[in-house]
Design a protein around this motif. Sequence first.
Motif, short mmCIF file in Angstrom:
data_model
loop_
_atom_site.label_atom_id
_atom_site.label_comp_id
_atom_site.label_asym_id
_atom_site.label_seq_id
_atom_site.Cartn_x
_atom_site.Cartn_y
_atom_site.Cartn_z
N ASN A 107 32.68 -58.72 31.17
CA ASN A 107 32.48 -58.75 32.63
C ASN A 107 31.17 -59.44 33.00
OD1 ASN A 107 34.90 -57.38 32.98
ND2 ASN A 107 33.91 -55.36 33.05
N VAL A 108 30.12 -59.16 32.24
CA VAL A 108 28.82 -59.78 32.52
C VAL A 108 28.90 -61.29 32.34
CG1 VAL A 108 26.43 -59.97 31.74
CG2 VAL A 108 27.48 -57.71 32.01
N VAL A 109 29.53 -61.72 31.24
CA VAL A 109 29.66 -63.15 30.99
C VAL A 109 30.45 -63.82 32.12
CG1 VAL A 109 30.69 -64.89 29.47
CG2 VAL A 109 29.36 -62.99 28.51
N ALA A 110 31.54 -63.16 32.55
CA ALA A 110 32.35 -63.72 33.64
C ALA A 110 31.55 -63.80 34.94
CB ALA A 110 33.60 -62.86 33.84
N LEU A 137 34.18 -51.28 21.55
CA LEU A 137 32.98 -50.58 21.05
C LEU A 137 32.62 -49.48 22.04
CD1 LEU A 137 30.97 -50.57 18.78
CD2 LEU A 137 29.59 -52.23 19.99
N PRO A 138 33.28 -48.31 21.93
CA PRO A 138 33.07 -47.24 22.91
C PRO A 138 31.75 -46.51 22.68
CG PRO A 138 34.60 -46.52 21.23
CD PRO A 138 34.30 -47.95 20.92
N VAL A 139 31.02 -46.30 23.75
CA VAL A 139 29.78 -45.53 23.72
C VAL A 139 29.75 -44.63 24.95
CG1 VAL A 139 28.52 -47.34 22.49
CG2 VAL A 139 28.48 -47.29 24.99
N THR A 140 28.74 -43.78 25.00
CA THR A 140 28.54 -42.90 26.15
C THR A 140 27.19 -43.21 26.77
OG1 THR A 140 29.86 -41.16 25.15
CG2 THR A 140 28.41 -40.52 26.95
N ALA A 167 34.08 -54.75 26.66
CA ALA A 167 34.56 -55.01 28.03
C ALA A 167 33.40 -55.25 28.97
CB ALA A 167 35.42 -53.85 28.51
N LEU A 168 32.33 -54.48 28.82
CA LEU A 168 31.16 -54.65 29.69
C LEU A 168 30.55 -56.03 29.50
CD1 LEU A 168 28.44 -52.10 30.52
CD2 LEU A 168 27.74 -54.28 29.57
N ALA A 198 23.33 -48.92 34.17
CA ALA A 198 22.08 -49.22 33.48
C ALA A 198 22.31 -50.25 32.37
CB ALA A 198 21.47 -47.94 32.91
N ILE A 199 23.36 -50.05 31.56
CA ILE A 199 23.63 -50.99 30.47
C ILE A 199 24.02 -52.36 31.03
CG2 ILE A 199 25.06 -51.43 28.45
CD1 ILE A 199 25.42 -48.40 28.16
N GLU A 200 24.87 -52.35 32.05
CA GLU A 200 25.29 -53.62 32.64
C GLU A 200 24.10 -54.37 33.23
OE1 GLU A 200 29.16 -54.66 35.15
OE2 GLU A 200 27.65 -53.59 36.34
N SER A 201 23.22 -53.66 33.93
CA SER A 201 22.04 -54.30 34.51
C SER A 201 21.15 -54.88 33.42
CB SER A 201 21.26 -53.29 35.34
OG SER A 201 20.11 -53.89 35.91
#
Length: 453
Positions: free
Chosen positions: A314-317, A339-342, A310-311, A347-350
């Motif tokens: 969103n970034v591609v969009a 692909l669930p993570v914690t 999902a992240l 930070a990951i999105e950036s």
Amino acid sequence: MLRSSLTWRLIAWLIVIQSILSVLALAASLTFWSGPGDKYYFPHLNLEALVAGALVLRPDGMLAISDTPALRQFRQDRPLVRVAAMQDGRMLDGSAPQLAAAMGAMGSPAFINASFTLREGTMAGSAVMATEVATPHGTVVVIGSDNPIRMADLPAIAQFMAGHLLRVMGFVLLSAVLAVPLVVRQTLRPLQAATREAAQVDLRSRDFRLPDHGGVPAELRPLVRSINAALDQLDAGVSQQQRFAAMAAHEMRTPLAILTARIDSLQDLDEADGMRGDIVRIRTMVDQLLFVARLERRDILFDEAVDLVALARNVVAECAPLAISIGRDLALVPEVEILPVTGSVRAIESAVINLVQNATRMEPAGGTVEVVVRAPADILVIDHGPGIPPAEREQVFEPFWRRDEAYPGAGLGLTIVREAAAVHSGSISIEETPGGGATFRLRLAGLTTPHNG
């Protein structure tokens, strides 16, 4: 490598020192702590060999002591020494008459090894040594009187000591080889543990300090405390620099806002548009500096639930309009449904945004940048541009590094990617895209196991 190893140096020195001390202790025990009969025992070893070599079997089948040159020389060198031999309680011919008579007066005692002093007769006061010796003619008791140690007995003593010493040293060396390495390794285990812990210290774990208590040897504690003191100073210096960078970036926001307002009031629209572009670039740099400082200080949440699929969508969009405006396409290629993570969503999105923007700049006109989401926790951003030479694949993550001025940006985007990967115990690597280009692989390690719900 063994020469520079402290462990092997200690093992080698301990074995050598233990061996030398064992030899010296044995020599000292024979020299300074000898018993009353020891000064007769060692010369008697020489006499045993002489008598055993002088035994002959007479025609009548009786055993006797012959006058061999060696035994004759011995008697000449030691005229006061009496030599005799017995077998089965019978005194052999060739024995010294006085000693044979003295032994006969004692009733020809049956003994194996003995040291005594005669009390009666013409040899009263003489020290006698008698030992049982195995010879080709059977077991014989060799008897000598008044035969103290002399220089001529040293070869016999050396021969005896060599055999005895070999047995002692064999036991000592075997024990040392088995025990010393275990003792040394056990002793150095706290040092090895401290070494492993010290290897974990970096700018992202500056609060870590080496333990200076418990199993740490007292000799190493001053060194450990000195290292910890140096880490304290480094931590304070880095923290001060981070605070300065964050405050400087924060303070720059206000004059940038004022400058933007003044530019908007300019009448020359072309000039205003060019200055707005410069302001956007400076503002982007300020925001990136602030975000890098927050990542280094761990000043963000890292326990959020994140779906990497999902992240990435969103970034591609978000990045697609800009890519399309410059003639590039973006494609999302999810190899799993979720692909669930914690970790930290921001930070990951950036990190992914910076990777996509970097790939979009490198992608040739009309090309497509691919964003692949793959188990266990990988996001690949693939471009088909000029690629990155292996020699530059570490440099691109350095702050403010740019290949040349033709590439836009402040040089902080990939630094953010590296910091975001590090705070998630992950990694960022660069591979060559098949057919040409660069593939950035962002791996987020130590996170929740993905599934294909």
